[in-house]
Each structure stands twice: as structure tokens, then as C-alpha cells.
Design a protein around this motif. Sequence first.
Motif, PDB file in Angstrom:
ATOM      1  N   ASP A  96       7.461  19.084  -3.940  1.00  0.00           N
ATOM      2  CA  ASP A  96       6.283  19.016  -3.083  1.00  0.00           C
ATOM      3  C   ASP A  96       5.633  17.644  -3.190  1.00  0.00           C
ATOM      4  N   SER A  97       5.116  17.178  -2.064  1.00  0.00           N
ATOM      5  CA  SER A  97       4.330  15.947  -2.004  1.00  0.00           C
ATOM      6  C   SER A  97       3.304  16.123  -0.897  1.00  0.00           C
ATOM      7  N   ASP A 130       0.812  -1.220   0.000  1.00  0.00           N
ATOM      8  CA  ASP A 130       0.000   0.000   0.000  1.00  0.00           C
ATOM      9  C   ASP A 130       0.842   1.265   0.000  1.00  0.00           C
ATOM     10  N   VAL A 131       0.303   2.293  -0.666  1.00  0.00           N
ATOM     11  CA  VAL A 131       0.920   3.614  -0.727  1.00  0.00           C
ATOM     12  C   VAL A 131      -0.187   4.662  -0.588  1.00  0.00           C
ATOM     13  N   ASP A 132       0.225   5.897  -0.544  1.00  0.00           N
ATOM     14  CA  ASP A 132      -0.746   7.000  -0.470  1.00  0.00           C
ATOM     15  C   ASP A 132      -1.247   7.308  -1.882  1.00  0.00           C
ATOM     16  N   ALA A 133      -2.106   6.440  -2.372  1.00  0.00           N
ATOM     17  CA  ALA A 133      -2.566   6.573  -3.757  1.00  0.00           C
ATOM     18  C   ALA A 133      -3.593   7.675  -3.939  1.00  0.00           C
ATOM     19  N   ASP A 134      -4.285   8.067  -2.864  1.00  0.00           N
ATOM     20  CA  ASP A 134      -5.268   9.147  -3.008  1.00  0.00           C
ATOM     21  C   ASP A 134      -4.703  10.499  -2.589  1.00  0.00           C
ATOM     22  N   ARG A 135      -3.411  10.548  -2.260  1.00  0.00           N
ATOM     23  CA  ARG A 135      -2.675  11.805  -2.052  1.00  0.00           C
ATOM     24  C   ARG A 135      -3.220  12.645  -0.906  1.00  0.00           C
ATOM     25  N   ASP A 136      -3.599  11.977   0.190  1.00  0.00           N
ATOM     26  CA  ASP A 136      -4.090  12.721   1.349  1.00  0.00           C
ATOM     27  C   ASP A 136      -3.117  12.669   2.515  1.00  0.00           C
ATOM     28  N   SER A 151       8.870   8.403   0.895  1.00  0.00           N
ATOM     29  CA  SER A 151       7.446   8.064   0.859  1.00  0.00           C
ATOM     30  C   SER A 151       7.227   6.736   1.576  1.00  0.00           C
ATOM     31  N   LEU A 152       6.221   6.726   2.424  1.00  0.00           N
ATOM     32  CA  LEU A 152       5.909   5.521   3.187  1.00  0.00           C
ATOM     33  C   LEU A 152       5.189   4.511   2.300  1.00  0.00           C
ATOM     34  N   MET A 153       5.598   3.266   2.414  1.00  0.00           N
ATOM     35  CA  MET A 153       4.951   2.149   1.731  1.00  0.00           C
ATOM     36  C   MET A 153       4.741   1.061   2.780  1.00  0.00           C
ATOM     37  N   VAL A 154       3.556   0.489   2.825  1.00  0.00           N
ATOM     38  CA  VAL A 154       3.216  -0.457   3.885  1.00  0.00           C
ATOM     39  C   VAL A 154       2.827  -1.798   3.277  1.00  0.00           C
ATOM     40  N   LEU A 155       3.441  -2.853   3.790  1.00  0.00           N
ATOM     41  CA  LEU A 155       3.039  -4.216   3.449  1.00  0.00           C
ATOM     42  C   LEU A 155       2.098  -4.697   4.546  1.00  0.00           C
ATOM     43  N   ALA A 160       0.680   7.549  -6.158  1.00  0.00           N
ATOM     44  CA  ALA A 160       1.566   8.020  -5.091  1.00  0.00           C
ATOM     45  C   ALA A 160       2.661   8.927  -5.642  1.00  0.00           C
ATOM     46  N   ILE A 161       3.239   9.734  -4.763  1.00  0.00           N
ATOM     47  CA  ILE A 161       4.237  10.737  -5.135  1.00  0.00           C
ATOM     48  C   ILE A 161       5.520  10.479  -4.363  1.00  0.00           C
ATOM     49  N   LEU A 162       6.629  10.655  -5.054  1.00  0.00           N
ATOM     50  CA  LEU A 162       7.952  10.377  -4.501  1.00  0.00           C
ATOM     51  C   LEU A 162       8.825  11.614  -4.642  1.00  0.00           C
ATOM     52  N   LEU A 163       9.536  11.974  -3.589  1.00  0.00           N
ATOM     53  CA  LEU A 163      10.470  13.096  -3.623  1.00  0.00           C
ATOM     54  C   LEU A 163      11.878  12.594  -3.907  1.00  0.00           C
ATOM     55  N   VAL A 164      12.627  13.373  -4.676  1.00  0.00           N
ATOM     56  CA  VAL A 164      14.058  13.128  -4.752  1.00  0.00           C
ATOM     57  C   VAL A 164      14.660  13.587  -3.420  1.00  0.00           C
ATOM     58  N   ASN A 165      15.344  12.700  -2.758  1.00  0.00           N
ATOM     59  CA  ASN A 165      15.885  12.995  -1.421  1.00  0.00           C
ATOM     60  C   ASN A 165      17.180  13.785  -1.567  1.00  0.00           C
ATOM     61  N   CYS A 166      17.043  15.035  -2.012  1.00  0.00           N
ATOM     62  CA  CYS A 166      18.207  15.819  -2.426  1.00  0.00           C
ATOM     63  C   CYS A 166      18.615  16.872  -1.415  1.00  0.00           C
ATOM     64  N   ASP A 167      18.048  16.834  -0.193  1.00  0.00           N
ATOM     65  CA  ASP A 167      18.569  17.692   0.856  1.00  0.00           C
ATOM     66  C   ASP A 167      19.672  16.936   1.583  1.00  0.00           C
ATOM     67  N   CYS A 168      20.170  17.472   2.692  1.00  0.00           N
ATOM     68  CA  CYS A 168      21.281  16.828   3.400  1.00  0.00           C
ATOM     69  C   CYS A 168      21.072  16.978   4.896  1.00  0.00           C
ATOM     70  N   GLU A 169      20.981  15.854   5.583  1.00  0.00           N
ATOM     71  CA  GLU A 169      20.791  15.878   7.036  1.00  0.00           C
ATOM     72  C   GLU A 169      22.089  16.172   7.776  1.00  0.00           C
ATOM     73  N   ARG A 170      23.215  16.064   7.098  1.00  0.00           N
ATOM     74  CA  ARG A 170      24.503  16.268   7.754  1.00  0.00           C
ATOM     75  C   ARG A 170      24.925  17.727   7.702  1.00  0.00           C
ATOM     76  N   SER A 171      25.740  18.118   8.673  1.00  0.00           N
ATOM     77  CA  SER A 171      26.303  19.469   8.697  1.00  0.00           C
ATOM     78  C   SER A 171      27.733  19.484   8.164  1.00  0.00           C
ATOM     79  N   TYR A 172      28.387  18.329   8.177  1.00  0.00           N
ATOM     80  CA  TYR A 172      29.767  18.237   7.713  1.00  0.00           C
ATOM     81  C   TYR A 172      29.868  17.140   6.651  1.00  0.00           C
TER      82      TYR A 172
END
Length: 682
Positions: free
Chosen positions: A371-372, A117-123, A180-184, A145-157
Motif C-alpha cells: 500500500d502507498s 520533490d516527492v510526496d513527502a506528506d503522503r497525500d 512513485s512520482l518524483m519531480v525535478l 515518501a513511499i515506494l512500492l515494489v513493482n511486483c505485479d505484471c502488466e503482461r499476459s504472456y
Amino acid sequence: MKVPRTVRIDSGKKTEFVFVVGNDLCVNLNRNAPSKSKFFSVKCSSDVQYSINPPPTTTSRPTPPIPLNGNSTLNFTMTRASEQENDNKLSVWYYDEKKEILGKAVLHLTAIEISLDVDADRDGEVEKNNPNKGSWKWGPDGHGAILLVNCDCERSYWKKPDHMQKGNAVTRVSDLKDMSLMVLRTKGPAKLPEGYKLTMHISQSDAEGVRVFRSKTPPVVISESFGSLFYNDFVKDYPLVLSSKDLSQEVMYLGGESEFKFYVEGLKFPDVDFDGFIRINLSLLEPICKGVPETPIFTDQVVFRVAPWIMTPNTLDPIDVFICSTSDNYEFVKGITKLAEKSGCTINICHEYKNRGDRWIQDELEFGYIDSPHQSFPVVLDSPRDGKLVDFPYDELLGPDFGYVTRVPERKDVSSLDSFGNLEVSPPVTVNGTNYPLGRILIGVAFPTATKGRNMTKVVQEFLWAQKVQEPIALFSDWLYVGHVDEFMSFVPAPDRKGFRLLLASPDAGYKLFRDLQSNGHGKATLFDGVKDEKPLTVDEMLEDDNFHSQNRYVQSCIDWNRDVLKRELGLEDEDIIDLPILFKLVVEKGNENQFRAVAFYPDMVNMIVLGKNLGIPKPYGPKVDGRCALEAEMCSLLEGLGLNCTFIDDFASYHKRLGEVHCGSNVRRKPFEMKWWNLQM
């Protein structure tokens, strides 16, 4: 039409079979019937529902022996999950012509529920078994469902965009929000019959654009008796499940009623070689015998589309203003800072030890966002110009919830047109009934008939086209020395009509203004009065220069070409356009004595910064009439009626003389559109 899946039964054998609730199965009764079989009958457990085709003449259960022919089939289904393995049974008895038993085939059934399962209805929520999860549709009534490119950075160094970090696990839980969350979801007995297993898999082509992670420790079932589960939520490592190196992997069947969470990470934006769609599959595999590959008996599929990179036009509210501080632009910095504070924006100054004398921050980068339904953050597009600000987008902007993307061409392909003063976007428009609620991207290129003209590099153009939601428009900008569209056009907000005005530089408007000054007795008024190292020029002297006038007629013809394109492609009328009195001059291109291109004669007022209703306009140093600059007065007359406030900023020595202006030396991050891109009608 739903087609039942064909399964086989063998006379004289007991077969174990896992049935996935929601499916229908079909058995060809004649295919493996004993020799001389003429009749058959069916018996089954109470949880098994079946039908026979052709239908028997009697409806009693169990059915008495009925004739067997070449097309006799048995369709059956189950509506709820099993509590134990093999707790249901279906048997087929075969008879000869005298209705004596020849043999029977027994099918032991274990029913389970499976859904990926995914967020197919975009809510923002992952609903169970949405019927549209395996497809994608644009529009407010769309799905997928919508997927973001994970192009930010959680690290500072040692920064890298998160999707480029090495290793096979997520090491920071905070990074999961960008995925994006996906649930089995499964329901059934404590374990599957021996040899059955669940696998998750992707294609090689899709694997280049996605990775899938899971919790290192699966959810722990504490209690089944009350129909509820408790999970360990404290795991901080999330191992990799699927990637370009691992296209398929077995996933755990937990038993009972359970949910297993996966986190899907986008790796690449839509581009010329990638349509943005990602498909992830889950299969239930059935064993045949040792040494023989398993076969899939059930497959579930979900579809994601990668969110596009979206630009923001001048009509959206400003958040942050970025400028560079250099040894000679103190007045410019002071003027922009004051305007930003007046507009409620944060001012960000890149000091000289970082910019190394490169003041053209507009040319180095373009702000946008992705955006997602579950997450949104700004993303900077780094231009291929790579001046001395080359490290600024990566080193100073990339960070938590601030993404980064670039396109790198072959070095020989880069020209001045690859600077992002040559990349703009219109406000929302409707053109011949086609709605562009996120506006349209504008880029400058060579004239269509040019054989040696400069163009924006191919990889950047292809990237912009591939985003789809802001269909680009090509304008003719190669006639300019620098070659940027922001040298002859801009957009400002307006309270009426389409909600904005297109501002165009206009030599014709400039000549009209100066002729009016001359006819009103102000021919001796001077341009550039008080400007250091600049020779004053009277209105009369300028108007007497026929060669200069010819140059501006050429410039006007170039702008008129673009005016017609913009009217056609943005659905504009003349009332939506304001002509600004700006003159140009032609200069010889460096290194090419036969090539003349245009530069602004006095500070190019269309090259402005727009902060809500506050405009930061290059101070033109035009002729003064009654103590006021005639060019400034005309600008105020044209724009203040729209509720806009004109502030004139001195950039003459620090920017104009270097072939740029206020817009070239500043950049603005703006609020995203309220309109959600997935609601576009495509």
C-alpha cells in the motif's frame, strides 16, 4: 542550524557562479586578498543581499572601506531566480593602509531555483520543496515518501514481475501507476552558464533496490511569457535513468519555469540485508577547468521507504475464496462454494489439470498486499514448500495489479513447517500499551530446547521480521505431525471485547464434553457413525483408553504452552479465548520410529474457513444425542452467541484422512486494513 556554504573569490578575476535560491553563501575575505590589504568594501546588484561579519560600524550602502582582519567574512543570498545568465553581480574591493585600491574580485551570479520533490506528506500529491523530503518518520504526524515494489505484471504472456523484466525502458504506460512520482522543478534563465550541469545519483547499495525512469521526450516549453508550460503527454517509452549499472546520470536543465517527471520503481522488499530506505540525490556541478573533475555546489536529497508486505487476518472482510477440485472432493467443493456465495465472495476453483492432485492451497501461498498513498494491490507470498501447486501463485495469480513475492531457501532447509498453514496473523491488538493495529504474524517453530526439531526456514522468517509492521510471534508447533499453527488455533470476529476471539483446540474441553455425555447416559453413543471405512467408537471405549488419555494430556500441555505465549504477546485474557473440544492422537513419524507427533483424532474443528460471520467448520462426526452430533452442538453453543453462523463441511475422506482440514484446503483473499501502515508509531 543552517550553515552557509563557503565559496571563494579571487582578486583580479571575474568569476561566474550559479547560486541556488534558498541557500546562503559565505566568503572568507582575507583568504585571497591582495598582499598588504587592510580595508575592503562591497558592491552588489539589487537582488543580492549581504551581511559582513564582524559588522561594520556604518550601515550605509555601498559600504565605505572597512578594516580587514583574519576572520572577516561576507555572507550573501538571493531570493529569486535570474531571468538571464550572469544578470547579478557582487564585487569586493581591496585597499591598502592609505585606502588606495589594490584590486577587486568580481562574482557574476546566476540564480536558479532547484528542487527534487516527492510526496513527502503522503497525500498522493508531489508538493514543492517539502522541508521533510530528505528524511523519514513514522506516525500520523510523520513524513517521507513511499515506494512500492513493482511486483505485479502488466503482461499476459511470458510473465515476470515487472521489476524483473529485462530491458532499460518502461514499455507500458500502465506500469507507471505502480511507481512513485518524483519531480525535478527548476526556475531560471534559458540555460546554465557553460560547464554547469545537473546530475542525479544513488549509492551502489541503494541501487540494488531501485530504478528510476523518465519521459523519453522531456517536457516541451511552449510559452514562458505567461509563466505557464505545456507538456507532451503522449510518450510511451520511458528510458532508464538510474540503476545498479548507472549510479549517476546527467539530467536536462530545461530553462524557464519547468517540471521534469521521473518514475521511481522499487525492486526489493525489506529484508535482513535491506532496511527498506532508498535515497536519491540531485547535484549541481560546477566546472573548474578542462581536465579537472567538476565539484558539487548544491545537493538535494529525497528519501523513500519501501512499502512492507502485509498479511490480512480472519477478521477482515473476505473477497475471494480459492479451493482445489480433485477426483474425490466433490462434496467439499460444493460445500465451500455454497458458503462463499452466501458470504458474497467470489469462488475460484483450481481444477485438477492445474493442481495435479495437490489440494493443499493454504499451504502453497499466503495472500497479503502492499500500500502507498497513490497505489495499492494484493501480493501473494509463495511458500517454499513447492508441491504440485508450485506454479499456481505465479501462473494464475501474478498479473496486472496482482503482485508476487517468494523467498527461496536451500532445498535442505525446507520442511513441513514451511507450508503456510504454519503462517497466520492476529487481528489488531494492544499489548501493555503497545499498539499493533495491523496485528502480529504467527509462525510455528520447534520447542526452544529442541536440538533436532523442525523450523520454518530462515529466509522466510527473516523476510517476515523485516517487514516490521506485524512483529512476528514464534509458537511451538513441532509437536504436530504436520506442524502447522492452524491445527490448534484460529481467530473469529466478535462484537465485543477486542473485536475477536482466539479459538484454541483443547483436549481438556473434549474430555469434559465426553465425560458429561457418559454421565448423562450416552456412553454407548458412537463417533464416526456412518463414515465409510472408519470403525465406530463409543464414548465409553474412548474414555477407557488410558494411553489415549495420556497422549491428549501431552497435547494439552503443548497447547497450553502456546496459550500462555499468545496471552502474553497478544495481550489476551481468558475471556478472549474459546476452548474447542478437539482430541488428538500420537503417531510415529515416518522414517523415525522414536519420534511421535500428534494428529487430530476426528476432524479438527479449529481448522476452519472464516468468511465474515460465516464459518466453514470440518464436520466432526461425533456421537449423536437426540439425533444431533454432540460436537457440532457444542461448537454452535460456543460460537453462535457471537453472531457467527456455523456450517459443517464434510472433509473426512478427502482431507482429514490426509492429515488436513477445511482451512488447509482453502485460501481467502481479504480486504486490506483501513489503517495505513505508515501511520504506525514505531
